[in-house]
Design a protein around this motif. Structure first.
Motif, PDB file in Angstrom:
ATOM      1  N   GLY A 229      72.861 -13.047  11.900  1.00  0.00           N
ATOM      2  CA  GLY A 229      72.805 -12.121  12.641  1.00  0.00           C
ATOM      3  C   GLY A 229      71.415 -12.179  13.737  1.00  0.00           C
ATOM      4  N   ASP A 230      70.464 -11.926  13.841  1.00  0.00           N
ATOM      5  CA  ASP A 230      69.356 -12.105  14.876  1.00  0.00           C
ATOM      6  C   ASP A 230      68.631 -13.039  13.540  1.00  0.00           C
ATOM      7  OD1 ASP A 230      67.285 -12.557  16.646  1.00  0.00           O
ATOM      8  OD2 ASP A 230      66.772 -10.625  17.276  1.00  0.00           O
ATOM      9  N   ILE A 231      68.292 -13.817  13.299  1.00  0.00           N
ATOM     10  CA  ILE A 231      67.608 -14.402  12.887  1.00  0.00           C
ATOM     11  C   ILE A 231      65.839 -15.447  13.884  1.00  0.00           C
ATOM     12  CG2 ILE A 231      66.721 -16.251  11.159  1.00  0.00           C
ATOM     13  CD1 ILE A 231      69.994 -15.750  10.314  1.00  0.00           C
ATOM     14  N   SER A 232      65.001 -15.466  13.220  1.00  0.00           N
ATOM     15  CA  SER A 232      63.983 -15.757  13.982  1.00  0.00           C
ATOM     16  C   SER A 232      63.250 -16.821  12.772  1.00  0.00           C
ATOM     17  CB  SER A 232      63.194 -15.256  14.890  1.00  0.00           C
ATOM     18  OG  SER A 232      62.811 -14.307  13.977  1.00  0.00           O
ATOM     19  N   ILE A 233      62.625 -17.673  13.130  1.00  0.00           N
ATOM     20  CA  ILE A 233      61.420 -18.483  12.629  1.00  0.00           C
ATOM     21  C   ILE A 233      59.942 -18.332  13.065  1.00  0.00           C
ATOM     22  CG2 ILE A 233      61.035 -20.860  11.745  1.00  0.00           C
ATOM     23  CD1 ILE A 233      63.867 -21.721  11.169  1.00  0.00           C
ATOM     24  N   GLU A 234      59.596 -17.823  11.979  1.00  0.00           N
ATOM     25  CA  GLU A 234      57.779 -17.472  12.553  1.00  0.00           C
ATOM     26  C   GLU A 234      57.139 -18.447  11.632  1.00  0.00           C
ATOM     27  OE1 GLU A 234      57.222 -13.596  11.919  1.00  0.00           O
ATOM     28  OE2 GLU A 234      58.887 -12.811  13.977  1.00  0.00           O
ATOM     29  N   GLU A 235      55.781 -18.451  11.868  1.00  0.00           N
ATOM     30  CA  GLU A 235      54.976 -18.918  10.723  1.00  0.00           C
ATOM     31  C   GLU A 235      54.057 -18.316  10.630  1.00  0.00           C
ATOM     32  OE1 GLU A 235      55.671 -21.074  13.619  1.00  0.00           O
ATOM     33  OE2 GLU A 235      57.498 -21.582  12.353  1.00  0.00           O
ATOM     34  N   PRO A 272      50.530 -14.524  12.760  1.00  0.00           N
ATOM     35  CA  PRO A 272      50.941 -15.608  13.185  1.00  0.00           C
ATOM     36  C   PRO A 272      50.104 -16.740  13.296  1.00  0.00           C
ATOM     37  CG  PRO A 272      50.937 -13.573  14.357  1.00  0.00           C
ATOM     38  CD  PRO A 272      50.412 -13.006  13.456  1.00  0.00           C
ATOM     39  N   SER A 273      51.098 -17.503  12.855  1.00  0.00           N
ATOM     40  CA  SER A 273      50.089 -19.267  13.304  1.00  0.00           C
ATOM     41  C   SER A 273      50.657 -19.797  14.702  1.00  0.00           C
ATOM     42  CB  SER A 273      50.546 -19.871  11.956  1.00  0.00           C
ATOM     43  OG  SER A 273      49.902 -20.925  11.958  1.00  0.00           O
ATOM     44  N   ILE A 460      38.159 -21.121   8.328  1.00  0.00           N
ATOM     45  CA  ILE A 460      39.596 -21.502   9.531  1.00  0.00           C
ATOM     46  C   ILE A 460      40.204 -20.215  10.360  1.00  0.00           C
ATOM     47  CG2 ILE A 460      42.821 -21.016   8.205  1.00  0.00           C
ATOM     48  CD1 ILE A 460      41.783 -21.707   5.745  1.00  0.00           C
ATOM     49  N   SER A 461      40.624 -20.698  11.635  1.00  0.00           N
ATOM     50  CA  SER A 461      40.867 -19.645  12.715  1.00  0.00           C
ATOM     51  C   SER A 461      42.169 -19.622  12.637  1.00  0.00           C
ATOM     52  CB  SER A 461      40.633 -20.229  14.106  1.00  0.00           C
ATOM     53  OG  SER A 461      40.613 -19.696  15.112  1.00  0.00           O
ATOM     54  N   LEU A 462      42.415 -17.950  12.125  1.00  0.00           N
ATOM     55  CA  LEU A 462      43.131 -17.036  13.030  1.00  0.00           C
ATOM     56  C   LEU A 462      43.496 -16.332  13.594  1.00  0.00           C
ATOM     57  CD1 LEU A 462      43.474 -15.187   8.859  1.00  0.00           C
ATOM     58  CD2 LEU A 462      44.276 -17.700   9.833  1.00  0.00           C
ATOM     59  N   PRO A 463      44.877 -16.479  14.435  1.00  0.00           N
ATOM     60  CA  PRO A 463      45.314 -15.622  15.181  1.00  0.00           C
ATOM     61  C   PRO A 463      44.868 -14.858  15.653  1.00  0.00           C
ATOM     62  CG  PRO A 463      46.602 -17.857  15.318  1.00  0.00           C
ATOM     63  CD  PRO A 463      45.928 -17.241  13.948  1.00  0.00           C
ATOM     64  N   GLY A 464      44.199 -14.050  15.825  1.00  0.00           N
ATOM     65  CA  GLY A 464      43.971 -12.559  16.725  1.00  0.00           C
ATOM     66  C   GLY A 464      42.889 -12.246  15.653  1.00  0.00           C
ATOM     67  N   GLY A 465      42.318 -13.214  14.578  1.00  0.00           N
ATOM     68  CA  GLY A 465      41.437 -12.642  13.840  1.00  0.00           C
ATOM     69  C   GLY A 465      40.202 -13.386  12.991  1.00  0.00           C
ATOM     70  N   VAL A 475      46.800 -19.933   3.544  1.00  0.00           N
ATOM     71  CA  VAL A 475      48.109 -20.468   3.392  1.00  0.00           C
ATOM     72  C   VAL A 475      49.492 -20.304   3.996  1.00  0.00           C
ATOM     73  CG1 VAL A 475      50.340 -21.094   1.870  1.00  0.00           C
ATOM     74  CG2 VAL A 475      48.256 -20.025   0.003  1.00  0.00           C
ATOM     75  N   HIS A 476      49.474 -21.205   5.094  1.00  0.00           N
ATOM     76  CA  HIS A 476      50.328 -21.335   5.993  1.00  0.00           C
ATOM     77  C   HIS A 476      50.847 -21.645   4.885  1.00  0.00           C
ATOM     78  CE1 HIS A 476      51.480 -24.132   9.392  1.00  0.00           C
ATOM     79  NE2 HIS A 476      51.539 -23.044  10.089  1.00  0.00           N
ATOM     80  N   ALA A 477      52.681 -20.622   5.877  1.00  0.00           N
ATOM     81  CA  ALA A 477      53.923 -20.706   4.938  1.00  0.00           C
ATOM     82  C   ALA A 477      54.433 -20.400   6.465  1.00  0.00           C
ATOM     83  CB  ALA A 477      54.026 -19.212   4.334  1.00  0.00           C
ATOM     84  N   ALA A 478      56.101 -20.965   6.195  1.00  0.00           N
ATOM     85  CA  ALA A 478      56.608 -20.841   7.601  1.00  0.00           C
ATOM     86  C   ALA A 478      58.107 -18.963   6.482  1.00  0.00           C
ATOM     87  CB  ALA A 478      58.409 -21.897   7.498  1.00  0.00           C
ATOM     88  N   ALA A 479      58.806 -18.566   8.017  1.00  0.00           N
ATOM     89  CA  ALA A 479      59.338 -17.364   7.033  1.00  0.00           C
ATOM     90  C   ALA A 479      60.338 -17.261   7.809  1.00  0.00           C
ATOM     91  CB  ALA A 479      58.501 -16.504   7.970  1.00  0.00           C
ATOM     92  N   LEU A 480      61.495 -17.159   7.243  1.00  0.00           N
ATOM     93  CA  LEU A 480      63.056 -17.056   7.831  1.00  0.00           C
ATOM     94  C   LEU A 480      62.956 -15.055   7.867  1.00  0.00           C
ATOM     95  CD1 LEU A 480      64.877 -18.824   5.975  1.00  0.00           C
ATOM     96  CD2 LEU A 480      64.836 -19.250   8.292  1.00  0.00           C
ATOM     97  N   VAL A 481      63.197 -15.117   9.598  1.00  0.00           N
ATOM     98  CA  VAL A 481      63.372 -13.123   9.441  1.00  0.00           C
ATOM     99  C   VAL A 481      64.228 -12.709  10.040  1.00  0.00           C
ATOM    100  CG1 VAL A 481      62.403 -11.503  10.481  1.00  0.00           C
ATOM    101  CG2 VAL A 481      60.582 -13.786  10.155  1.00  0.00           C
TER     102      VAL A 481
END
Length: 745
Positions: A229-235, A272-273, A460-465, A475-481
């Motif tokens: 299906g619709d799979i994306s990779i996010e960080e 999101p990273s 650490i600079s968090l995007p948007g935060g 922790v910097h993590a990759a995500a299969l969504v």
């Protein structure tokens, strides 16, 4: 975990019977052809040996789909019955025709065992030791051959060896295997989940894992029903949801995710990273310097690179995501009540004590299948925008705040699923055709990425935060969504318990069909599975086995044994048993390395040695090196070939084929791979004498060396590393890699 080990050992007895039978018929045929006077009828003699191959090929054509239909365990029971029945008929065998029938039935049992035992072990083993346990069939098969050769050798020393007893002894271990399949082996939990039998699946998992809380793995098995299906990779950057971090939450922070910890008041945020990620760079989502050498290799399959990025990018000093985020990690699932029903699923009315299970005020109807919820106890608002926890008294997931999210934010519950992976769900919304917002869950497979030390500690600079205070752990993590296989009914009703009231979607519960084989990820996996099975068969193992007695005879072993007073038949059997004995330590070493070094590493490390051994055999048969040198080189080459083959090309094709296919089509796909194996076995076995007459021994081994070279290239470019990864993540990666390959085409 001990339960999974014992179950794997018990299941591998089926392969022990296969090895036992192969060795027994090799010795018994020497006496069969004398009794039935088959010296002048080599075709009938060949059929006696090959009939089991024919039977295995026939049964394999439908064993996979049938196992997807009725289960793995019934097929293993049938295999043991067929073994037992064939051994009794062989013990009787008044003529060669009855013997041929018995050998055919025996082949049916062999085909079922060879196809289903690796599948069964893969579906019951934890990811961390799945490779070790799935090497057991290879060890058991070789061990069965050795034990059988010892038995046949002992009987060959008798004044009148009886081949019927040799073959009939198989009834004893097959009866033992039958008892294990009936009284000890459970059904595969993944198959049970695919049929909606959640209560049984939970009990089996508890037995296999030796613990009560298996809600996380149960959730994973349900998610594995639907792949693609619709799979994306996010960080994401994931860290504790401190009050300071809360101050920076804005309405524009739409993609913020909250992770709730196992202890009261614990929660984490994921945002999101903007930084680079190994997985992201593989799929061209970001650029990254580093060790991604594979990306520069022409023709390298993106799937290989994607899998490799995970193993290259394991967390460095500082711990895994589990130890960093969840130092006191336990189940992130609360044990609460549910009252939603699905008539296609097991339903049981269970009365729970109010002190153990809090009630939401909707009666006392509970579904045992889900009484350990697949997701954290949560409730959706009427608009379905937020997921707010309504825990019961004493819940480990009680929170000090309802949500860190603004409107349109996301909530998630997460759990460890092995191999450094975490499983989470997030709430996602979109507008329907009628303009109303529709909500649903997406699954998120999280994997911590190895990142420079500067990304932990300090600021650490968090995007948007904004900036996060010094001293925090992030922790910097990759995500299969991708789309979750779970859904809840009427999510917009205020009294529904959103993520806790979950069932497989209709698509996930539909079962297997032939059209599923054409999904990009499944097609890619079939290419790997079928390709490696073909190359294994043509890598020369049958030819080397055929030539071994001749080599050892030239080395003087046969003469030495004859000087001890052994007949030629006894000497031949003893030589074969010694050859088999040499394999066992190598298989033991492979079992140790399978989950440490990995499948791909072992293949790439052993195939060049196979090539070198075959080249030496070619040279020693072309160049006159003298009798002693020829015998020494040939013997050493054969021994090295055997040892390296059983470490790599022997067990790994079956291991990979049992790992790379989605649950709903795993039986069907493994049957296709096994059918390829048996057809290749028949072709190689019957083409060998023809090839020997046409091009000689040197030519045959030369062809085998070329095939091994092709196999090395194929493994390097197409076969990924699957060690330590949950089966569901493996199949998701194939779907992602296939999608990326199609985009590049």
């Amino acid at each position: 975990m001990l339960g999974a080990v014992l179950v794997a050992i018990a299941a591998s007895i089926g392969n022990l019977l296969q090895g036992w039978d192969n060795a027994t018929i090799a010795g018994a045929v020497l006496y069969i052809k004398k009794e039935f006077q088959l010296q002048s009828e080599p075709t009938v003699e060949g059929l006696i040996v090959a009939m089991s191959l024919i039977g295995a090929t026939i049964i394999t054509t439908f064993s996979g789909p049938v196992s997807d239909w009725i289960g793995r365990r019934p097929m293993l029971i049938l295999s043991s019955i067929l073994y037992f029945l064939s051994s009794l008929i062989m013990l009787w065998s008044p003529n060669v025709y009855v013997l041929l029938l018995a050998r055919l039935i025996d082949g049916f049992g062999i085909g079922l065992a060879v196809t289903l035992v690796p599948l069964y072990i893969s579906e019951t083993a934890p990811p961390e030791i799945r490779g070790l346990l799935n090497t057991l069939p290879q060890f058991s098969g070789s061990g069965g051959m050795f034990l059988s050769y010892c038995m046949v050798f002992g009987m060959s020393l008798l004044p009148s060896p009886d081949w019927r007893i040799m073959l009939g002894v198989l009834a004893i271990p097959s009866l033992f295997f039958f008892g294990l399949t009936i009284f000890y082996l459970p059904e595969s939990p993944r198959w049970l989940v695919s049929k909606g039998r959640m209560a049984e699946a939970k009990k089996v998992l508890q037995k296999l894992r030796g613990k009560e809380d298996v809600s996380g793995e149960l959730s994973l098995l349900v998610e594995g029903l639907e792949v693609g299906g619709d799979i994306s990779i996010e960080e994401y950057i994931i860290g504790p949801a401190t009050e300071a971090a809360d101050d920076h939450v804005t309405d524009s922070d739409k993609e913020q995710i909250t992770l709730y910890g196992p202890e009261e008041g614990q929660s984490w945020i994921a945002r999101p990273s903007k930084g680079p990620s190994m997985l992201g760079s593989v799929l061209s989502l970001a650029s990254r310097h580093g060790s991604m050498v594979n990306q520069s290799v022409p023709l390298m399959d993106p799937i290989v690179t994607l899998f490799g990025s995970v193993h290259e990018n394991m967390p460095q000093a500082g711990g895994s995501m589990r130890s960093t985020l969840f130092p006191n990690f336990g189940s992130m699932f609360s044990v609460t009540d549910q009252h939603a029903k699905n008539e296609q699923w097991d339903e049981e009315n269970l009365h729970r004590d109010d002190e153990e299970y809090a009630s939401d005020g909707a009666g006392g109807d509970y579904e045992d299948n889900l009484h350990s919820p697949l997701l954290s106890r949560q409730t959706t608002s009427a608009e379905g925008k937020d997921i707010v926890h309504h825990g019961h008294r004493g819940s480990a997931l009680s929170m000090r705040r309802q949500s860190l999210l603004g409107e349109g934010g996301e909530g998630v519950s997460s759990t460890d699923i092995g191999g450094g992976w975490q499983l989470a769900w997030k709430w996602s919304e979109k507008e329907g055709e009628d303009g109303k917002k529709e909500g649903g869950f997406k699954r998120v497979y999280l994997h911590q990425e190895g990142v420079p030390g500067s990304r932990r500690g300090s600021i650490i600079s968090l995007p948007g935060g904004g900036d996060v205070p010094e001293g925090g752990e992030f922790v910097h993590a990759a995500a299969l969504v991708s789309q979750s296989a779970l859904f809840s009914k009427d999510l917009t009703e205020p009294r529904m318990s959103g993520a806790a009231m979950v069932h497989p979607s209709e698509v996930a519960a539909k079962g297997s069909s032939w059209k599923d084989l054409f999904e990009p990820g499944v097609r890619r996996a079939l290419l790997v599975g079928v390709g490696i099975q073909i190359l294994q068969q043509f890598a020369g193992i049958n030819g080397v086995l055929y030539y071994t007695p001749q080599i050892l005879e030239q080395a003087g072993v046969a003469i030495l044994l004859s000087n001890l007073g052994l007949s030629s038949a006894s000497a031949s059997i003893l030589i074969s048993s010694l050859t088999t004995l040499l394999m066992l330590p190598s298989i033991g070493l492979a079992m140790r390395l399978m989950d440490l070094s990995g499948r791909r590493f072992l293949l790439l490390g052993t195939i060049p040695i196979l090539i070198a051994s075959l080249v030496i055999l070619v040279v020693s048969n072309i160049i006159d090196l003298g009798t002693v040198a020829h015998a020494a080189l040939s013997t050493v080459s054969v021994i090295i070939y055997f040892c390296c083959f059983v470490m790599g090309f022997g067990p790994i094709p079956n291991i990979l084929c049992a790992e790379i296919f989605p649950t709903r089509v795993r039986g069907l796909c493994i049957a296709i791979c096994a059918l390829t194996f048996w057809i290749g076995d028949i072709i190689v076995t019957y083409s060998l004498p023809v090839m020997l007459n046409a091009i000689g021994l040197a030519g045959v081994f030369g062809i085998y060396a070329v095939v091994c070279l092709i196999a090395f290239v194929f493994v390097y470019l197409k076969v990924p590393e699957t060690k330590g990864m949950p089966l569901e993540v493996i199949t998701e990666f194939f779907a992602v890699g296939a999608k990326q390959a199609a985009a590049k085409a």
